[in-house]
Design a protein around this motif. Structure first.
Motif, PDB file in Angstrom:
ATOM      1  N   MET A 110       0.848  14.465  22.584  1.00  0.00           N
ATOM      2  CA  MET A 110       1.699  14.124  21.515  1.00  0.00           C
ATOM      3  C   MET A 110       1.064  15.983  20.773  1.00  0.00           C
ATOM      4  O   MET A 110      -0.468  15.400  20.009  1.00  0.00           O
ATOM      5  CB  MET A 110       1.592  13.766  20.545  1.00  0.00           C
ATOM      6  CG  MET A 110       3.123  13.664  19.858  1.00  0.00           C
ATOM      7  SD  MET A 110       3.779  11.963  18.462  1.00  0.00           S
ATOM      8  CE  MET A 110       3.763  11.497  19.514  1.00  0.00           C
ATOM      9  N   ASP A 111       2.485  16.606  20.795  1.00  0.00           N
ATOM     10  CA  ASP A 111       1.505  18.120  20.111  1.00  0.00           C
ATOM     11  C   ASP A 111       1.729  17.781  18.749  1.00  0.00           C
ATOM     12  O   ASP A 111       2.734  16.946  18.119  1.00  0.00           O
ATOM     13  CB  ASP A 111       2.017  19.038  20.613  1.00  0.00           C
ATOM     14  CG  ASP A 111       3.453  19.369  20.611  1.00  0.00           C
ATOM     15  OD1 ASP A 111       3.832  19.161  19.901  1.00  0.00           O
ATOM     16  OD2 ASP A 111       4.187  19.848  21.554  1.00  0.00           O
ATOM     17  N   GLY A 112       1.383  18.415  18.043  1.00  0.00           N
ATOM     18  CA  GLY A 112       1.744  18.652  16.367  1.00  0.00           C
ATOM     19  C   GLY A 112       2.951  18.810  16.239  1.00  0.00           C
ATOM     20  O   GLY A 112       3.545  18.112  15.066  1.00  0.00           O
ATOM     21  N   LEU A 113       4.083  19.764  16.546  1.00  0.00           N
ATOM     22  CA  LEU A 113       5.728  19.333  16.711  1.00  0.00           C
ATOM     23  C   LEU A 113       6.177  18.194  16.512  1.00  0.00           C
ATOM     24  O   LEU A 113       6.670  16.965  15.964  1.00  0.00           O
ATOM     25  CB  LEU A 113       5.970  21.209  16.868  1.00  0.00           C
ATOM     26  CG  LEU A 113       7.112  20.992  16.711  1.00  0.00           C
ATOM     27  CD1 LEU A 113       7.713  20.917  15.696  1.00  0.00           C
ATOM     28  CD2 LEU A 113       8.122  21.410  17.362  1.00  0.00           C
ATOM     29  N   ASP A 114       5.040  17.759  17.694  1.00  0.00           N
ATOM     30  CA  ASP A 114       6.077  16.104  18.062  1.00  0.00           C
ATOM     31  C   ASP A 114       5.346  15.062  17.273  1.00  0.00           C
ATOM     32  O   ASP A 114       6.413  14.312  16.636  1.00  0.00           O
ATOM     33  CB  ASP A 114       5.961  15.508  20.274  1.00  0.00           C
ATOM     34  CG  ASP A 114       6.762  16.591  20.562  1.00  0.00           C
ATOM     35  OD1 ASP A 114       7.782  16.935  20.413  1.00  0.00           O
ATOM     36  OD2 ASP A 114       6.169  16.931  21.940  1.00  0.00           O
ATOM     37  N   ALA A 115       4.117  14.942  16.349  1.00  0.00           N
ATOM     38  CA  ALA A 115       3.378  14.186  16.031  1.00  0.00           C
ATOM     39  C   ALA A 115       4.009  14.597  14.902  1.00  0.00           C
ATOM     40  O   ALA A 115       4.700  13.162  13.978  1.00  0.00           O
ATOM     41  CB  ALA A 115       2.183  14.387  15.913  1.00  0.00           C
ATOM     42  N   GLU A 116       4.668  15.302  14.191  1.00  0.00           N
ATOM     43  CA  GLU A 116       5.679  15.925  12.611  1.00  0.00           C
ATOM     44  C   GLU A 116       7.293  15.698  12.882  1.00  0.00           C
ATOM     45  O   GLU A 116       7.455  14.529  12.317  1.00  0.00           O
ATOM     46  CB  GLU A 116       5.694  17.364  12.475  1.00  0.00           C
ATOM     47  CG  GLU A 116       6.175  17.837  11.280  1.00  0.00           C
ATOM     48  CD  GLU A 116       6.403  19.157  10.997  1.00  0.00           C
ATOM     49  OE1 GLU A 116       6.988  19.540   9.725  1.00  0.00           O
ATOM     50  OE2 GLU A 116       5.339  19.795  11.081  1.00  0.00           O
ATOM     51  N   VAL A 117       7.634  15.469  14.274  1.00  0.00           N
ATOM     52  CA  VAL A 117       9.138  14.771  13.615  1.00  0.00           C
ATOM     53  C   VAL A 117       8.911  13.810  14.049  1.00  0.00           C
ATOM     54  O   VAL A 117       9.471  12.658  13.557  1.00  0.00           O
ATOM     55  CB  VAL A 117       9.861  15.420  15.230  1.00  0.00           C
ATOM     56  CG1 VAL A 117      10.482  14.475  15.742  1.00  0.00           C
ATOM     57  CG2 VAL A 117      10.259  16.707  15.115  1.00  0.00           C
ATOM     58  N   ALA A 118       7.188  12.704  14.993  1.00  0.00           N
ATOM     59  CA  ALA A 118       7.181  11.633  15.241  1.00  0.00           C
ATOM     60  C   ALA A 118       7.448  10.144  13.882  1.00  0.00           C
ATOM     61  O   ALA A 118       8.179   9.789  13.685  1.00  0.00           O
ATOM     62  CB  ALA A 118       6.768  10.599  15.677  1.00  0.00           C
ATOM     63  N   ALA A 119       6.881  11.167  12.764  1.00  0.00           N
ATOM     64  CA  ALA A 119       6.311  10.528  11.096  1.00  0.00           C
ATOM     65  C   ALA A 119       7.881  10.762  10.499  1.00  0.00           C
ATOM     66  O   ALA A 119       7.837   9.972   9.895  1.00  0.00           O
ATOM     67  CB  ALA A 119       4.767  11.648  10.489  1.00  0.00           C
ATOM     68  N   GLY A 120       8.159  11.614  10.356  1.00  0.00           N
ATOM     69  CA  GLY A 120       9.591  12.289   9.933  1.00  0.00           C
ATOM     70  C   GLY A 120      10.844  10.894  10.096  1.00  0.00           C
ATOM     71  O   GLY A 120      11.267  10.303   9.655  1.00  0.00           O
ATOM     72  N   PHE A 121      10.202  10.877  11.993  1.00  0.00           N
ATOM     73  CA  PHE A 121      11.567   9.804  12.038  1.00  0.00           C
ATOM     74  C   PHE A 121      11.333   8.311  11.688  1.00  0.00           C
ATOM     75  O   PHE A 121      11.927   8.198  10.896  1.00  0.00           O
ATOM     76  CB  PHE A 121      12.042  10.000  13.695  1.00  0.00           C
ATOM     77  CG  PHE A 121      13.047   9.061  14.529  1.00  0.00           C
ATOM     78  CD1 PHE A 121      14.299   9.652  13.816  1.00  0.00           C
ATOM     79  CD2 PHE A 121      12.320   8.283  15.729  1.00  0.00           C
ATOM     80  CE1 PHE A 121      14.766   8.802  14.498  1.00  0.00           C
ATOM     81  CE2 PHE A 121      12.957   7.460  15.596  1.00  0.00           C
ATOM     82  CZ  PHE A 121      15.022   7.499  15.671  1.00  0.00           C
ATOM     83  N   ARG A 122       9.933   8.043  11.509  1.00  0.00           N
ATOM     84  CA  ARG A 122       9.427   6.847  11.079  1.00  0.00           C
ATOM     85  C   ARG A 122      10.037   6.708  10.013  1.00  0.00           C
ATOM     86  O   ARG A 122      10.206   5.437   9.741  1.00  0.00           O
ATOM     87  CB  ARG A 122       8.082   7.217  11.355  1.00  0.00           C
ATOM     88  CG  ARG A 122       7.421   5.072  11.257  1.00  0.00           C
ATOM     89  CD  ARG A 122       5.997   4.798  11.150  1.00  0.00           C
ATOM     90  NE  ARG A 122       5.911   5.552  13.775  1.00  0.00           N
ATOM     91  CZ  ARG A 122       5.602   6.352  13.614  1.00  0.00           C
ATOM     92  NH1 ARG A 122       5.168   7.017  13.249  1.00  0.00           N
ATOM     93  NH2 ARG A 122       4.789   5.931  14.935  1.00  0.00           N
TER      94      ARG A 122
ATOM     95  N   ARG B 158      13.231   3.697   8.661  1.00  0.00           N
ATOM     96  CA  ARG B 158      12.636   2.906   7.503  1.00  0.00           C
ATOM     97  C   ARG B 158      14.128   3.024   6.379  1.00  0.00           C
ATOM     98  O   ARG B 158      13.816   1.911   5.384  1.00  0.00           O
ATOM     99  CB  ARG B 158      11.323   2.988   6.024  1.00  0.00           C
ATOM    100  CG  ARG B 158       9.723   2.927   8.173  1.00  0.00           C
ATOM    101  CD  ARG B 158       8.795   3.320   6.915  1.00  0.00           C
ATOM    102  NE  ARG B 158       8.403   2.522   5.962  1.00  0.00           N
ATOM    103  CZ  ARG B 158       7.691   1.076   5.643  1.00  0.00           C
ATOM    104  NH1 ARG B 158       6.934   0.996   6.945  1.00  0.00           N
ATOM    105  NH2 ARG B 158       7.063   0.470   4.733  1.00  0.00           N
ATOM    106  N   ARG B 159      14.390   3.859   6.213  1.00  0.00           N
ATOM    107  CA  ARG B 159      15.856   4.321   5.268  1.00  0.00           C
ATOM    108  C   ARG B 159      17.139   3.654   5.363  1.00  0.00           C
ATOM    109  O   ARG B 159      18.058   3.845   5.227  1.00  0.00           O
ATOM    110  CB  ARG B 159      15.871   5.553   4.707  1.00  0.00           C
ATOM    111  CG  ARG B 159      14.506   5.980   3.841  1.00  0.00           C
ATOM    112  CD  ARG B 159      14.401   7.485   3.155  1.00  0.00           C
ATOM    113  NE  ARG B 159      13.105   7.689   2.957  1.00  0.00           N
ATOM    114  CZ  ARG B 159      12.045   7.219   2.970  1.00  0.00           C
ATOM    115  NH1 ARG B 159      11.763   6.827   4.368  1.00  0.00           N
ATOM    116  NH2 ARG B 159      11.474   7.804   1.818  1.00  0.00           N
ATOM    117  N   LEU B 160      17.013   2.877   7.028  1.00  0.00           N
ATOM    118  CA  LEU B 160      18.243   2.343   7.664  1.00  0.00           C
ATOM    119  C   LEU B 160      18.403   1.283   7.169  1.00  0.00           C
ATOM    120  O   LEU B 160      17.319   0.621   8.281  1.00  0.00           O
ATOM    121  CB  LEU B 160      17.800   2.805   9.317  1.00  0.00           C
ATOM    122  CG  LEU B 160      19.295   2.353   9.900  1.00  0.00           C
ATOM    123  CD1 LEU B 160      21.352   3.603   9.149  1.00  0.00           C
ATOM    124  CD2 LEU B 160      19.525   3.144  11.294  1.00  0.00           C
TER     125      LEU B 160
END
Length: 168
Positions: free
Chosen positions: A1-13, A17-19
């Motif tokens: 997972m590259d940096g952008l994918d890791a950032e998207v994954a962390a944001g998505f997670r 949590r708010r759903l």
């Protein structure tokens, strides 16, 4: 997972949590063995014919039995069932999970007797996406509890719903 994918994954997670969602136990019975897991990924798809979907990680112990059996129950939890969440989330394995709660068999799958609602479905379609299967179930049996007090999952923990006062 590259940096952008890791950032998207962390944001998505964090976004997920708010759903807030109702906690359900997905259960099935296959080759003499009951299996089940706690989920929040349950969604109505259609009313005619009555169909819902569930999402199951392909590595979950219920994944293969569910696909092979072709029938499952969605047991929507009531506030009184909070202790079942860790049990069906990995604290216990296999049949030991069903030593907790009051279970019966309906349409030959395990159903929690006092669930907020219980819905038995036949699998009518499956689609894989990433690590999960999206499983479509045609509803064949439903039972609902009169009192509405669902057990919810929000921000990594169980929660309760509360009616809001009407603005006036």
């Amino acid at each position: 997972m590259d940096g952008l994918d890791a950032e998207v994954a962390a944001g998505f997670r964090q976004a997920m949590r708010r759903l807030t969602a109702t906690v359900s136990l997905i259960t099935t019975h296959h080759q003499g063995v009951r299996t089940g897991m706690a989920v929040t990924a349950v969604q109505s798809v259609a009313m005619d014919p009555a169909t819902l979907l569930i999402c199951v990680n392909q590595s979950a112990s219920i994944s293969v039995p569910l696909r092979e059996r072709g029938r499952f129950a969605v047991n929507m939890l009531h506030l009184a069932h909070a202790e079942l969440v860790p049990i069906f989330s990995g604290k216990l394995k296999g049949e030991a999970r069903f030593e907790h709660g009051l279970w019966t068999s309906q349409e030959d799958v395990p159903v929690l007797v006092d669930a907020q609602a219980a819905i038995v479905c036949d699998v009518v379609g499956t689609s894989g996406i990433g690590s999960h299967d999206v499983i479509f179930g045609r509803v064949r049996w439903v039972r609902v509890r009169e009192e509405i007090s669902p057990l919810l999952y929000e921000n990594g923990r169980v929660a309760r719903s509360e009616p809001l006062p009407l603005a006036g």
